[in-house]
Design an enzyme around this catalytic site. Sequence first.
Site, PDB file in Angstrom:
ATOM      1  N   GLY A  93       0.830  -1.195   0.000  1.00 17.57           N
ATOM      2  CA  GLY A  93       0.000   0.000   0.000  1.00 17.57           C
ATOM      3  C   GLY A  93       0.863   1.242   0.000  1.00 17.57           C
ATOM      4  O   GLY A  93       2.043   1.201  -0.335  1.00 17.57           O
ATOM      5  N   CYS A  94       0.284   2.346   0.394  1.00 14.22           N
ATOM      6  CA  CYS A  94       0.980   3.632   0.423  1.00 14.22           C
ATOM      7  C   CYS A  94       2.300   3.505   1.172  1.00 14.22           C
ATOM      8  O   CYS A  94       2.342   3.025   2.302  1.00 14.22           O
ATOM      9  CB  CYS A  94       0.090   4.674   1.091  1.00 14.22           C
ATOM     10  SG  CYS A  94       0.880   6.274   1.311  1.00 14.22           S
ATOM     11  N   PHE A  95       3.366   3.940   0.545  1.00 15.19           N
ATOM     12  CA  PHE A  95       4.681   3.739   1.144  1.00 15.19           C
ATOM     13  C   PHE A  95       4.945   4.605   2.365  1.00 15.19           C
ATOM     14  O   PHE A  95       5.821   4.307   3.161  1.00 15.19           O
ATOM     15  CB  PHE A  95       5.812   3.854   0.133  1.00 15.19           C
ATOM     16  CG  PHE A  95       5.785   4.993  -0.845  1.00 15.19           C
ATOM     17  CD1 PHE A  95       5.276   6.243  -0.555  1.00 15.19           C
ATOM     18  CD2 PHE A  95       6.325   4.797  -2.114  1.00 15.19           C
ATOM     19  CE1 PHE A  95       5.295   7.282  -1.476  1.00 15.19           C
ATOM     20  CE2 PHE A  95       6.355   5.824  -3.049  1.00 15.19           C
ATOM     21  CZ  PHE A  95       5.832   7.068  -2.722  1.00 15.19           C
ATOM     22  N   TRP A  96       4.189   5.660   2.582  1.00 14.92           N
ATOM     23  CA  TRP A  96       4.426   6.529   3.735  1.00 14.92           C
ATOM     24  C   TRP A  96       4.265   5.765   5.048  1.00 14.92           C
ATOM     25  O   TRP A  96       5.100   5.840   5.932  1.00 14.92           O
ATOM     26  CB  TRP A  96       3.469   7.707   3.753  1.00 14.92           C
ATOM     27  CG  TRP A  96       3.577   8.656   2.599  1.00 14.92           C
ATOM     28  CD1 TRP A  96       4.658   8.854   1.785  1.00 14.92           C
ATOM     29  CD2 TRP A  96       2.566   9.545   2.154  1.00 14.92           C
ATOM     30  NE1 TRP A  96       4.364   9.819   0.858  1.00 14.92           N
ATOM     31  CE2 TRP A  96       3.083  10.263   1.058  1.00 14.92           C
ATOM     32  CE3 TRP A  96       1.266   9.815   2.570  1.00 14.92           C
ATOM     33  CZ2 TRP A  96       2.353  11.228   0.376  1.00 14.92           C
ATOM     34  CZ3 TRP A  96       0.540  10.775   1.893  1.00 14.92           C
ATOM     35  CH2 TRP A  96       1.081  11.480   0.803  1.00 14.92           C
TER      36      TRP A  96
ATOM     37  N   HIS B  51      -1.719   2.175   7.659  1.00 15.89           N
ATOM     38  CA  HIS B  51      -0.912   1.117   8.262  1.00 15.89           C
ATOM     39  C   HIS B  51      -0.866   1.286   9.771  1.00 15.89           C
ATOM     40  O   HIS B  51      -0.585   2.387  10.257  1.00 15.89           O
ATOM     41  CB  HIS B  51       0.512   1.144   7.689  1.00 15.89           C
ATOM     42  CG  HIS B  51       0.532   0.893   6.232  1.00 15.89           C
ATOM     43  ND1 HIS B  51       0.497   1.911   5.306  1.00 15.89           N
ATOM     44  CD2 HIS B  51       0.549  -0.254   5.528  1.00 15.89           C
ATOM     45  CE1 HIS B  51       0.496   1.383   4.092  1.00 15.89           C
ATOM     46  NE2 HIS B  51       0.534   0.080   4.205  1.00 15.89           N
TER      47      HIS B  51
END
Length: 169
Positions: A13-16, A156
């Site tokens: 998912g979103c890497f942040w 996350h």
Amino acid sequence: MASSNERAVLAGGCFWGMQDLLRRYPGVISTRVGYTGGEVPNATYRNHAGHAEAIEIIFDPLKISYRQLLEFFFQIHDPTTLNRQGNDLGDSYRSAIFYTSEEQKRVAEETISEVNASGLWPGKAVTELVPARDFWEAEPEHQDYLERIPNGYTCHFIRPGWVLPTRVA
């Protein structure tokens, strides 16, 4: 990078959010976010078709094993949703493990099997398992995003009490 360190490349998912949680794990030396798994050379945020948003992790295997990294990876994202994490939709947000050695591939296959048998998620993992390829580092504004913007978007989370049982063959 010292020769005793290893490299892992994961997408969930979103890497942040992935970077924010994985960077804190004991034994993780460094992280950077970027794009991998697609065909676009020199991928960027505006042009990364086919690539996953991913995180490159340099870790000390004497302090954390690849298996431990994968267990944490499967805890902080939902591996059962195809091309989706939270509100993020599309193949950029797929679950994937980009292995860098045959040993990493073996450990990943074993871990995915145990995730599927555990019942910790509502379905089977759709996590891709593919060899690592070119990794295109994301733009500076994406690196360390949640350190700079602590209330920024993430999907996350650490799930308290989540423990992957090891199956006995």
